[in-house]
Design an enzyme around this catalytic site. Sequence first.
Site, PDB file in Angstrom:
ATOM      1  N   PRO A  10       0.787  -1.228   0.000  1.00 42.32           N
ATOM      2  CA  PRO A  10       0.000   0.000   0.000  1.00 42.32           C
ATOM      3  C   PRO A  10       0.821   1.281   0.000  1.00 42.32           C
ATOM      4  O   PRO A  10       1.849   1.382   0.672  1.00 42.32           O
ATOM      5  CB  PRO A  10      -0.807  -0.083   1.301  1.00 42.32           C
ATOM      6  CG  PRO A  10      -0.730  -1.486   1.744  1.00 42.32           C
ATOM      7  CD  PRO A  10       0.472  -2.091   1.130  1.00 42.32           C
ATOM      8  N   ASN A  11       0.326   2.228  -0.768  1.00 40.07           N
ATOM      9  CA  ASN A  11       0.808   3.611  -0.826  1.00 40.07           C
ATOM     10  C   ASN A  11       2.142   3.795  -1.535  1.00 40.07           C
ATOM     11  O   ASN A  11       2.590   4.930  -1.712  1.00 40.07           O
ATOM     12  CB  ASN A  11       0.874   4.233   0.576  1.00 40.07           C
ATOM     13  CG  ASN A  11      -0.483   4.279   1.232  1.00 40.07           C
ATOM     14  OD1 ASN A  11      -1.434   4.777   0.655  1.00 40.07           O
ATOM     15  ND2 ASN A  11      -0.592   3.719   2.425  1.00 40.07           N
ATOM     16  N   ARG A  18       4.588  11.169  -1.322  1.00 36.98           N
ATOM     17  CA  ARG A  18       4.248  10.694   0.023  1.00 36.98           C
ATOM     18  C   ARG A  18       5.451  10.835   0.949  1.00 36.98           C
ATOM     19  O   ARG A  18       6.480  10.202   0.735  1.00 36.98           O
ATOM     20  CB  ARG A  18       3.833   9.231  -0.043  1.00 36.98           C
ATOM     21  CG  ARG A  18       3.542   8.652   1.319  1.00 36.98           C
ATOM     22  CD  ARG A  18       3.358   7.152   1.253  1.00 36.98           C
ATOM     23  NE  ARG A  18       3.175   6.631   2.587  1.00 36.98           N
ATOM     24  CZ  ARG A  18       3.563   5.430   2.961  1.00 36.98           C
ATOM     25  NH1 ARG A  18       4.129   4.613   2.098  1.00 36.98           N
ATOM     26  NH2 ARG A  18       3.370   5.037   4.199  1.00 36.98           N
ATOM     27  N   TYR A  23      10.631   8.893   2.582  1.00 34.25           N
ATOM     28  CA  TYR A  23      10.762   7.991   1.443  1.00 34.25           C
ATOM     29  C   TYR A  23      11.517   8.585   0.256  1.00 34.25           C
ATOM     30  O   TYR A  23      11.726   7.894  -0.738  1.00 34.25           O
ATOM     31  CB  TYR A  23       9.368   7.520   0.988  1.00 34.25           C
ATOM     32  CG  TYR A  23       8.637   6.786   2.081  1.00 34.25           C
ATOM     33  CD1 TYR A  23       9.014   5.499   2.442  1.00 34.25           C
ATOM     34  CD2 TYR A  23       7.585   7.381   2.769  1.00 34.25           C
ATOM     35  CE1 TYR A  23       8.353   4.825   3.462  1.00 34.25           C
ATOM     36  CE2 TYR A  23       6.926   6.707   3.785  1.00 34.25           C
ATOM     37  CZ  TYR A  23       7.314   5.436   4.124  1.00 34.25           C
ATOM     38  OH  TYR A  23       6.669   4.763   5.128  1.00 34.25           O
ATOM     39  N   ASN A  74       8.220  -5.554  -0.634  1.00 33.80           N
ATOM     40  CA  ASN A  74       8.041  -4.468   0.318  1.00 33.80           C
ATOM     41  C   ASN A  74       6.567  -4.503   0.714  1.00 33.80           C
ATOM     42  O   ASN A  74       5.718  -3.992  -0.007  1.00 33.80           O
ATOM     43  CB  ASN A  74       8.402  -3.109  -0.288  1.00 33.80           C
ATOM     44  CG  ASN A  74       8.319  -1.990   0.743  1.00 33.80           C
ATOM     45  OD1 ASN A  74       7.645  -2.127   1.752  1.00 33.80           O
ATOM     46  ND2 ASN A  74       8.993  -0.895   0.465  1.00 33.80           N
ATOM     47  N   ALA A  77       2.582  -1.269   4.800  1.00 32.52           N
ATOM     48  CA  ALA A  77       1.806  -1.391   6.046  1.00 32.52           C
ATOM     49  C   ALA A  77       1.402  -2.828   6.349  1.00 32.52           C
ATOM     50  O   ALA A  77       1.226  -3.185   7.517  1.00 32.52           O
ATOM     51  CB  ALA A  77       0.563  -0.504   5.978  1.00 32.52           C
ATOM     52  N   HIS A  80       3.118  -5.101   9.259  1.00 38.00           N
ATOM     53  CA  HIS A  80       2.890  -5.049  10.699  1.00 38.00           C
ATOM     54  C   HIS A  80       1.648  -5.788  11.182  1.00 38.00           C
ATOM     55  O   HIS A  80       1.513  -6.015  12.376  1.00 38.00           O
ATOM     56  CB  HIS A  80       2.830  -3.586  11.144  1.00 38.00           C
ATOM     57  CG  HIS A  80       3.912  -2.765  10.533  1.00 38.00           C
ATOM     58  ND1 HIS A  80       5.250  -2.980  10.804  1.00 38.00           N
ATOM     59  CD2 HIS A  80       3.870  -1.787   9.597  1.00 38.00           C
ATOM     60  CE1 HIS A  80       5.969  -2.140  10.089  1.00 38.00           C
ATOM     61  NE2 HIS A  80       5.167  -1.415   9.345  1.00 38.00           N
ATOM     62  N   ASP A  87       0.819 -15.879   6.077  1.00 35.57           N
ATOM     63  CA  ASP A  87       0.481 -17.276   5.825  1.00 35.57           C
ATOM     64  C   ASP A  87       0.683 -17.635   4.353  1.00 35.57           C
ATOM     65  O   ASP A  87       1.127 -18.741   4.036  1.00 35.57           O
ATOM     66  CB  ASP A  87      -0.949 -17.568   6.256  1.00 35.57           C
ATOM     67  CG  ASP A  87      -1.114 -17.579   7.772  1.00 35.57           C
ATOM     68  OD1 ASP A  87      -0.089 -17.575   8.487  1.00 35.57           O
ATOM     69  OD2 ASP A  87      -2.271 -17.588   8.229  1.00 35.57           O
ATOM     70  N   GLU A  98      12.551  -9.630   2.094  1.00 36.54           N
ATOM     71  CA  GLU A  98      11.717  -8.516   2.558  1.00 36.54           C
ATOM     72  C   GLU A  98      12.561  -7.250   2.458  1.00 36.54           C
ATOM     73  O   GLU A  98      13.736  -7.247   2.843  1.00 36.54           O
ATOM     74  CB  GLU A  98      11.288  -8.752   4.008  1.00 36.54           C
ATOM     75  CG  GLU A  98      10.457  -7.634   4.585  1.00 36.54           C
ATOM     76  CD  GLU A  98      10.152  -7.825   6.063  1.00 36.54           C
ATOM     77  OE1 GLU A  98       9.319  -7.059   6.574  1.00 36.54           O
ATOM     78  OE2 GLU A  98      10.736  -8.720   6.721  1.00 36.54           O
ATOM     79  N   HIS A 100      12.586  -2.761   2.778  1.00 40.16           N
ATOM     80  CA  HIS A 100      11.938  -1.511   3.200  1.00 40.16           C
ATOM     81  C   HIS A 100      12.832  -0.343   2.830  1.00 40.16           C
ATOM     82  O   HIS A 100      14.062  -0.427   2.975  1.00 40.16           O
ATOM     83  CB  HIS A 100      11.685  -1.505   4.708  1.00 40.16           C
ATOM     84  CG  HIS A 100      10.737  -2.569   5.135  1.00 40.16           C
ATOM     85  ND1 HIS A 100       9.375  -2.462   4.977  1.00 40.16           N
ATOM     86  CD2 HIS A 100      10.967  -3.791   5.681  1.00 40.16           C
ATOM     87  CE1 HIS A 100       8.806  -3.563   5.416  1.00 40.16           C
ATOM     88  NE2 HIS A 100       9.749  -4.392   5.844  1.00 40.16           N
ATOM     89  N   ILE A 101      12.219   0.733   2.369  1.00 38.45           N
ATOM     90  CA  ILE A 101      12.961   1.937   1.999  1.00 38.45           C
ATOM     91  C   ILE A 101      13.511   2.599   3.248  1.00 38.45           C
ATOM     92  O   ILE A 101      14.684   2.973   3.303  1.00 38.45           O
ATOM     93  CB  ILE A 101      12.040   2.894   1.204  1.00 38.45           C
ATOM     94  CG1 ILE A 101      11.639   2.243  -0.127  1.00 38.45           C
ATOM     95  CG2 ILE A 101      12.723   4.247   0.975  1.00 38.45           C
ATOM     96  CD1 ILE A 101      10.513   2.944  -0.859  1.00 38.45           C
ATOM     97  N   SER A 102      12.663   2.762   4.252  1.00 30.63           N
ATOM     98  CA  SER A 102      13.112   3.332   5.522  1.00 30.63           C
ATOM     99  C   SER A 102      13.496   2.186   6.453  1.00 30.63           C
ATOM    100  O   SER A 102      13.342   1.015   6.103  1.00 30.63           O
ATOM    101  CB  SER A 102      11.996   4.181   6.144  1.00 30.63           C
ATOM    102  OG  SER A 102      10.906   3.358   6.526  1.00 30.63           O
ATOM    103  N   ARG A 107      11.712   3.873  13.463  1.00 27.87           N
ATOM    104  CA  ARG A 107      10.513   4.707  13.342  1.00 27.87           C
ATOM    105  C   ARG A 107       9.555   4.437  14.501  1.00 27.87           C
ATOM    106  O   ARG A 107       9.959   3.930  15.541  1.00 27.87           O
ATOM    107  CB  ARG A 107       9.873   4.447  11.979  1.00 27.87           C
ATOM    108  CG  ARG A 107      10.829   4.877  10.852  1.00 27.87           C
ATOM    109  CD  ARG A 107      10.240   4.801   9.490  1.00 27.87           C
ATOM    110  NE  ARG A 107       9.068   5.674   9.397  1.00 27.87           N
ATOM    111  CZ  ARG A 107       8.140   5.535   8.453  1.00 27.87           C
ATOM    112  NH1 ARG A 107       8.242   4.569   7.558  1.00 27.87           N
ATOM    113  NH2 ARG A 107       7.123   6.361   8.407  1.00 27.87           N
ATOM    114  N   ARG A 111       5.764   0.128  14.054  1.00 28.77           N
ATOM    115  CA  ARG A 111       6.463  -0.355  12.861  1.00 28.77           C
ATOM    116  C   ARG A 111       7.598  -1.335  13.193  1.00 28.77           C
ATOM    117  O   ARG A 111       8.219  -1.889  12.307  1.00 28.77           O
ATOM    118  CB  ARG A 111       7.036   0.811  12.064  1.00 28.77           C
ATOM    119  CG  ARG A 111       5.992   1.757  11.521  1.00 28.77           C
ATOM    120  CD  ARG A 111       6.621   2.819  10.634  1.00 28.77           C
ATOM    121  NE  ARG A 111       5.730   3.910  10.370  1.00 28.77           N
ATOM    122  CZ  ARG A 111       4.824   3.935   9.391  1.00 28.77           C
ATOM    123  NH1 ARG A 111       4.700   2.897   8.594  1.00 28.77           N
ATOM    124  NH2 ARG A 111       4.048   4.981   9.223  1.00 28.77           N
TER     125      ARG A 111
END
Length: 149
Positions: A10-11, A18, A23, A74, A77, A80, A87, A98, A100-102, A107, A111
């Site tokens: 998402p996003n 954003r 990001y 990635n 959201a 979490h 599953d 996996e 993540h940008i940040s 954070r 998160r």
Amino acid sequence: MSRVLVLNGPNLRRLGTREPDVYGAESFDDLTALCRDAGRRLDLQVEVRQTDDEAEMIAWVHEAADERLPVVLNPAAFTHYSYALRDALAQRTAPLIEVHISNPAAREEFRHTSVVAGVATGTIAGFGFMSYVLALQALAEVLAEEKTR
């Protein structure tokens, strides 16, 4: 050439607008081009996708499992709270990185927990868009190692 799915939650299509302080100012199209270019250098056929829909993400994960495709994910959201995604990922049949940008651990507290990390081959976070390049490099190494077995 190995086919790899780079799946984004998402996003992430809103990259560039954003929270650029978190990001960066580069767009999702910039990220897509970076991943494809890195893939070509690594002899990987990279397909980049993004969805805001949990069901669509799970369908893509099932596709990857059925076709034995490696995945760079990635989950955004979904990281979490999506036990449904976790599953689905547990059914993987190829390496999963996996990304993540940040750095989620640096954070907000909510998160700090990834429900998908436990079923991933590994996690790379906090290096901006370079996290994806590092994930693709790691994936290429894992795939090369698997071929020698």
